[in-house]
Every structure is written in C-alpha cells, then in structure tokens.
Design a protein around this motif. Structure first.
Motif, PDB file in Angstrom:
ATOM      1  N   GLY A  78       0.956  -0.977   0.162  1.00  0.00           N
ATOM      2  CA  GLY A  78       0.029   0.099  -0.173  1.00  0.00           C
ATOM      3  C   GLY A  78       0.836   1.115   0.067  1.00  0.00           C
ATOM      4  N   PRO A  79       0.216   2.324  -0.345  1.00  0.00           N
ATOM      5  CA  PRO A  79       0.905   3.608  -0.212  1.00  0.00           C
ATOM      6  C   PRO A  79       1.477   4.203   1.059  1.00  0.00           C
ATOM      7  CG  PRO A  79      -1.282   4.102  -0.500  1.00  0.00           C
ATOM      8  CD  PRO A  79      -1.206   2.722  -0.546  1.00  0.00           C
ATOM      9  N   ILE A  80       0.972   3.504   1.995  1.00  0.00           N
ATOM     10  CA  ILE A  80       1.549   3.959   3.427  1.00  0.00           C
ATOM     11  C   ILE A  80       1.682   2.783   4.181  1.00  0.00           C
ATOM     12  CG2 ILE A  80       1.099   5.022   5.666  1.00  0.00           C
ATOM     13  CD1 ILE A  80      -0.881   7.263   4.351  1.00  0.00           C
ATOM     14  N   ARG A  81       2.940   2.949   4.725  1.00  0.00           N
ATOM     15  CA  ARG A  81       3.240   1.523   5.659  1.00  0.00           C
ATOM     16  C   ARG A  81       3.893   2.374   6.983  1.00  0.00           C
ATOM     17  NH1 ARG A  81       7.764  -0.571   7.837  1.00  0.00           N
ATOM     18  NH2 ARG A  81       7.724  -2.727   8.466  1.00  0.00           N
ATOM     19  N   ALA A  82       3.186   1.796   8.071  1.00  0.00           N
ATOM     20  CA  ALA A  82       3.760   2.098   9.533  1.00  0.00           C
ATOM     21  C   ALA A  82       4.478   0.780  10.076  1.00  0.00           C
ATOM     22  CB  ALA A  82       2.499   2.634  10.237  1.00  0.00           C
ATOM     23  N   SER A  83       5.563   1.206  10.811  1.00  0.00           N
ATOM     24  CA  SER A  83       6.538   0.043  11.373  1.00  0.00           C
ATOM     25  C   SER A  83       5.629  -0.264  12.672  1.00  0.00           C
ATOM     26  CB  SER A  83       7.818   0.539  11.556  1.00  0.00           C
ATOM     27  OG  SER A  83       8.362  -0.298  12.458  1.00  0.00           O
ATOM     28  N   PRO A  84       5.375  -1.547  12.729  1.00  0.00           N
ATOM     29  CA  PRO A  84       4.704  -2.040  13.792  1.00  0.00           C
ATOM     30  C   PRO A  84       5.144  -1.523  15.261  1.00  0.00           C
ATOM     31  CG  PRO A  84       4.676  -3.734  12.277  1.00  0.00           C
ATOM     32  CD  PRO A  84       5.395  -2.726  11.751  1.00  0.00           C
ATOM     33  N   THR A  85       6.658  -1.876  15.195  1.00  0.00           N
ATOM     34  CA  THR A  85       7.540  -1.350  16.563  1.00  0.00           C
ATOM     35  C   THR A  85       7.603  -0.004  16.810  1.00  0.00           C
ATOM     36  OG1 THR A  85       9.670  -1.178  15.206  1.00  0.00           O
ATOM     37  CG2 THR A  85       8.940  -3.411  16.299  1.00  0.00           C
ATOM     38  N   TYR A  86       7.391   0.943  15.636  1.00  0.00           N
ATOM     39  CA  TYR A  86       7.320   2.245  15.885  1.00  0.00           C
ATOM     40  C   TYR A  86       5.881   3.038  16.053  1.00  0.00           C
ATOM     41  CZ  TYR A  86       8.873   7.055  15.058  1.00  0.00           C
ATOM     42  OH  TYR A  86       9.257   8.503  15.404  1.00  0.00           O
ATOM     43  N   MET A  87       4.934   1.944  15.676  1.00  0.00           N
ATOM     44  CA  MET A  87       3.612   2.474  15.747  1.00  0.00           C
ATOM     45  C   MET A  87       3.207   3.314  17.155  1.00  0.00           C
ATOM     46  SD  MET A  87       0.766   3.361  14.329  1.00  0.00           S
ATOM     47  CE  MET A  87       0.405   2.109  12.806  1.00  0.00           C
ATOM     48  N   PRO A  88       3.434   2.527  18.417  1.00  0.00           N
ATOM     49  CA  PRO A  88       3.047   3.333  19.569  1.00  0.00           C
ATOM     50  C   PRO A  88       3.590   4.953  19.823  1.00  0.00           C
ATOM     51  CG  PRO A  88       3.896   1.243  20.039  1.00  0.00           C
ATOM     52  CD  PRO A  88       4.217   1.390  18.476  1.00  0.00           C
ATOM     53  N   ARG A  89       4.849   4.958  19.217  1.00  0.00           N
ATOM     54  CA  ARG A  89       5.333   6.372  19.100  1.00  0.00           C
ATOM     55  C   ARG A  89       4.493   7.295  18.073  1.00  0.00           C
ATOM     56  NH1 ARG A  89      11.672   6.692  18.737  1.00  0.00           N
ATOM     57  NH2 ARG A  89      11.202   8.684  19.011  1.00  0.00           N
ATOM     58  N   LEU A  90       3.834   6.833  17.028  1.00  0.00           N
ATOM     59  CA  LEU A  90       3.210   7.526  16.213  1.00  0.00           C
ATOM     60  C   LEU A  90       1.629   7.951  16.366  1.00  0.00           C
ATOM     61  CD1 LEU A  90       3.706   5.669  12.844  1.00  0.00           C
ATOM     62  CD2 LEU A  90       4.635   8.039  13.503  1.00  0.00           C
ATOM     63  N   ILE A  91       1.356   7.379  17.720  1.00  0.00           N
ATOM     64  CA  ILE A  91      -0.085   7.710  18.113  1.00  0.00           C
ATOM     65  C   ILE A  91      -0.548   9.231  18.632  1.00  0.00           C
ATOM     66  CG2 ILE A  91      -1.727   7.236  20.031  1.00  0.00           C
ATOM     67  CD1 ILE A  91      -0.729   4.265  20.343  1.00  0.00           C
ATOM     68  N   PRO A  92       0.379   9.788  19.251  1.00  0.00           N
ATOM     69  CA  PRO A  92       0.216  11.488  19.328  1.00  0.00           C
ATOM     70  C   PRO A  92       0.154  12.176  18.199  1.00  0.00           C
ATOM     71  CG  PRO A  92       1.691  10.659  20.988  1.00  0.00           C
ATOM     72  CD  PRO A  92       1.690   9.564  20.039  1.00  0.00           C
ATOM     73  N   TRP A  93       1.059  11.578  17.046  1.00  0.00           N
ATOM     74  CA  TRP A  93       1.040  12.346  15.845  1.00  0.00           C
ATOM     75  C   TRP A  93      -0.429  12.182  15.125  1.00  0.00           C
ATOM     76  CZ3 TRP A  93       0.844  11.540  10.427  1.00  0.00           C
ATOM     77  CH2 TRP A  93       1.359  12.227   9.804  1.00  0.00           C
ATOM     78  N   PHE A  94      -0.809  10.763  15.147  1.00  0.00           N
ATOM     79  CA  PHE A  94      -2.053  10.569  14.308  1.00  0.00           C
ATOM     80  C   PHE A  94      -3.287  11.205  14.979  1.00  0.00           C
ATOM     81  CE2 PHE A  94       0.120   6.969  12.167  1.00  0.00           C
ATOM     82  CZ  PHE A  94      -0.320   7.430  10.846  1.00  0.00           C
ATOM     83  N   VAL A  95      -3.077  11.363  16.490  1.00  0.00           N
ATOM     84  CA  VAL A  95      -4.483  11.851  16.947  1.00  0.00           C
ATOM     85  C   VAL A  95      -4.406  13.678  16.679  1.00  0.00           C
ATOM     86  CG1 VAL A  95      -5.133  12.801  19.222  1.00  0.00           C
ATOM     87  CG2 VAL A  95      -4.285  10.602  18.828  1.00  0.00           C
ATOM     88  N   ARG A  96      -3.496  14.060  16.433  1.00  0.00           N
ATOM     89  CA  ARG A  96      -3.239  15.498  15.694  1.00  0.00           C
ATOM     90  C   ARG A  96      -3.614  15.311  14.132  1.00  0.00           C
ATOM     91  NH1 ARG A  96       1.282  16.257  19.257  1.00  0.00           N
ATOM     92  NH2 ARG A  96       1.119  18.079  20.517  1.00  0.00           N
TER      93      ARG A  96
END
Length: 416
Positions: A78-96
């Motif tokens: 797919g056009p976007i991939r999020a690393s499973p191990t990095y995903m927890p650190r992305l949560i605040p970014w995705f909330v914004r």
C-alpha cells in the motif's frame, strides 16, 4: 544588538530549504554561517523527485484519507506503511492528524497550502535566474494518469481543489496523451496536464548552486553537528559537536525531519515526524520522457531528472533511526512499469530519505515563541523543493523585520 554591524546569523541544515535561506539572508547583508553535519544537499533534498509541484497542496489530513488508511496499513504494498514497532510513538501524531481532518480545519489548511504554491513557480524561476541556472527548469509540465472513469472520479476532490483556487490544468484523452508521451501504456484512458508543475534538471545540483551562490557572497559553512544552544533573554549562539561555540544574533533551524530534536533542546517540542521516502534512479531506462507523470491510484511518480529517470512514491512511517526497507522502492518501480511498459531498469540506484512532516501537512515558518532570535523553517513534507525559493523569501522577511508577502500566521510553530 548593534544595528550598524552585519547581523550574525546561523542557519542549521544545508538542504534545499536551509541553503536557500542562507543564500537569501547573505544577499540581504547578514553574515551567515550555514551548519550541517553532512555535505550540502546530502539529506532528503538529494532524493527529491525534482518536481516544482505547485498543484499538490491538498492536505493529506481529510476524511477521505481516513477511510482508506486501515486498508493501506494492512496492505504490504500500500501507499502508506507504518512500522509495527514504531506505531506506539506515532499515536500522538495520528491524534493530531485526525484533529486536522475536521472540515473547518481542512479549509484553512487548503488555503495555507495554496498561498505558498501559487507563488512557488515564479519564485523558483527568479531564484534560478539569479544563480545562472535558468535552463535547469523544464518547460514541460506533469501528467496525472487515469486508467478508468472510476479512477478519475476518485481523484475528483483534488481536481475540484484546483478549480477552487484557480490552478491551471487541461483534461486530455488517450490520443492527446500519447501525442505528448508515446511511451505511456494504452491502458491509460485520460490524463490531466498540469502545465505549471515543472521539473528541475537535477535537485542536488540546484542545492549545490545555492550553496555556491551563498559562498560566493561571503557565506561560511561549518561541517558539524549542533549539540546545544546558549541563550539568556535571547539566543546567543550554538554549541557544536567538535566543542566549538559559534555566536549568533539569530538562529534559523531548518534541519528537515531532524529539526524536532533541536527544538527540544530549546524546550519547544514540535509534532514533526519523518515520512520516509524512497526513489530508484535509473540511468539506462531505455525510454525517453519529457513530462513527469503521476498515477494517483497507484501512488507513484516518475520524473526525468538527474540524467535519467527517477521513480518514487509511497510513505513509510518508521522513524529516523530504522534501516531502509528497499522493498518500498521496488514496489514503485513495478507500478511505474505498468504506466511505462518499455521502461528498463538498468544502471540504477535505490535511495531512502527523511521527509519532514507535520500532522496537518503544512510547514512551520515561524519565530520561536520561547526564545527570541530563534526561527523555524521545516515540515515541508513532499514539497521542500517546491517551497524552497518562496520559503527563503518569506523567512528572510521575517528575520529582517520586513512585512512578508503573505500572512505567516497559519505556519506558526505554536499552532498545534
């Protein structure tokens, strides 16, 4: 500060944004030191697709994107991939990111993006002329490809945005497409010609041209890592990894995706992430291409740049430290060959770089609200090259106390 003496200014980050700002401020009489831990243009600017993409200002944060993200994330191609191990650190970014997709916010973001992009081509053209590099900008635009009416309608939101803000485009049928680019597959039934989306002959050479122009005006370059800052009631200078201290009246932080690490040292955190981007530079493609092409449904771009053909696209969210996953580059090449069936992949190199991305898709171009004399210019995402000339003018106005040509309120660092 003694206004009779040239202002001592440090610009951190020698990519296309930082180099353009350093050049513009040196031209305006500042005594500028440009600092980077690497050679000029060796970061994300090196792998830019070479496009002055003036029409690509639609915020990614919008309801239509949210509907597709779950499917994208579970699709390894797919056009976007999020690393499973990095995903927890992305949560605040995705909330914004989610908060930025409210319709009232999206309208403001569209206007902020358009305000920069509508100036980008003319500012880039003027900058290249100053540098003696006018011939480095193509006269051909970009083709946006559609294999069906369904694909075209799926891109209607972006097309309507061009109408709303008055950006030029022309709808082409299959015959007109192949008159412009015979190598495009017959499976493409229609396209939009974006005449102002020009291509730079080589984005790295543009950065080097800026750097040479800057040095020719008396600018100084230091190869070093910034490890800290000295400040009292305002900024006094920067500490370098080699133990040196460089005094400054102003400091502009334009280190791309690494700017957030520096802003934290000033107690001014920002929600800046890296959208890791990949390209494949093909030096023996076996075809000729005049226009750049994008295929929205396939999420890739092809540009005739850097002496060959460059294929790029997709987004990987995995942070600044994870090693490259070059399977992402191979996916875009496979898709490019669907559009260009005679494309050969000979004499090629794969690359990964860090695009700096805020959750609302527009950059920060702002004075610090914590430390007088500090300024930020980062978060241009996929549009670093597109925005560089315009950003340099606006930031130089801000630093020197000249009223900028557009209102910079939407790009403030404290908007989050």
């Amino acid at each position: 500060m003694d206004s009779s003496k040239p202002q001592k200014t440090i610009v951190v980050g020698a990519g296309v944004i930082g180099s353009a700002i350093a050049y513009e401020l040196q031209k305006r009489g500042h005594s500028v030191t440009l600092v980077d831990r690497d050679a000029p243009g060796n970061g994300a600017s090196y792998g830019n697709m070479g496009s002055i993409a003036v029409t690509e200002f639609m915020p990614v944060a919008r309801a239509s994107t949210w509907k597709q993200i779950p499917g994208w994330l579970v699709n390894p191609k797919g056009p976007i991939r999020a690393s499973p191990t990095y995903m927890p650190r992305l949560i605040p970014w995705f909330v914004r990111f989610l908060a930025s997709s409210r319709p009232s916010v999206v309208q403001r973001l569209e206007a902020a993006g358009a305000a920069l992009c509508e100036r980008s081509l003319e500012d880039t053209r003027a900058l290249l002329a100053e540098l003696g590099m006018a011939e480095h900008l193509s006269s051909a635009g970009c083709l946006s490809l559609y294999a069906s009416d369904q694909e075209y309608e799926a891109d209607r939101e972006r097309i309507d945005l061009l109408d709303r803000f008055g950006f030029d485009y022309e709808l082409l049928d299959s015959k007109a497409i192949r008159a412009l680019e015979p190598e495009i597959t017959d499976n493409i039934s229609k396209a939009i010609l974006l005449p102002d989306n020009r291509t730079v002959a080589d984005p790295n050479k543009l950065v080097l041209g800026l750097f040479q122009g800057f040095r020719g005006l008396g600018g100084t370059f230091r190869t070093a890592e910034v490890t800290g800052f000295e400040r009292s009631d305002r900024i006094n200078g920067v500490l370098l990894g080699d133990g040196d201290f460089v005094h400054a009246d102003q400091v502009i932080l334009s280190a791309g995706a690494f700017t957030a690490r520096l802003s934290k040292l000033l107690n001014e955190p920002m929600p800046l992430e890296t959208e890791r981007g990949y390209h494949t530079q093909i030096m023996a493609p076996g075809i000729e291409l005049t226009h750049s092409i994008i295929w929205p449904a396939k999420a890739f771009m092809v540009s005739p740049t850097a002496g060959g053909i460059r294929v790029g696209g997709t987004v990987e969210m995995a942070g600044l430290d994870a090693p490259p996953d070059y399977r992402r580059a191979k996916i875009t090449v496979h898709r490019a060959r669907e559009a260009l069936p005679k494309l050969e992949v000979q004499d090629f190199a794969e690359w990964m770089g860090h695009r700096p991305a805020f959750p609302d898709t527009i950059p920060v171009m702002s004075a610090s609200v914590k430390t007088a004399g500090v300024f930020y210019a980062t978060g241009h995402g996929h549009l670093g090259l597109t925005h560089a000339a315009t950003c340099a003018r606006l930031m130089s106005d801000l630093v020197t106390g000249v009223k900028p040509a557009i209102d910079l309120e939407p790009y403030r660092v404290d908007r989050f």
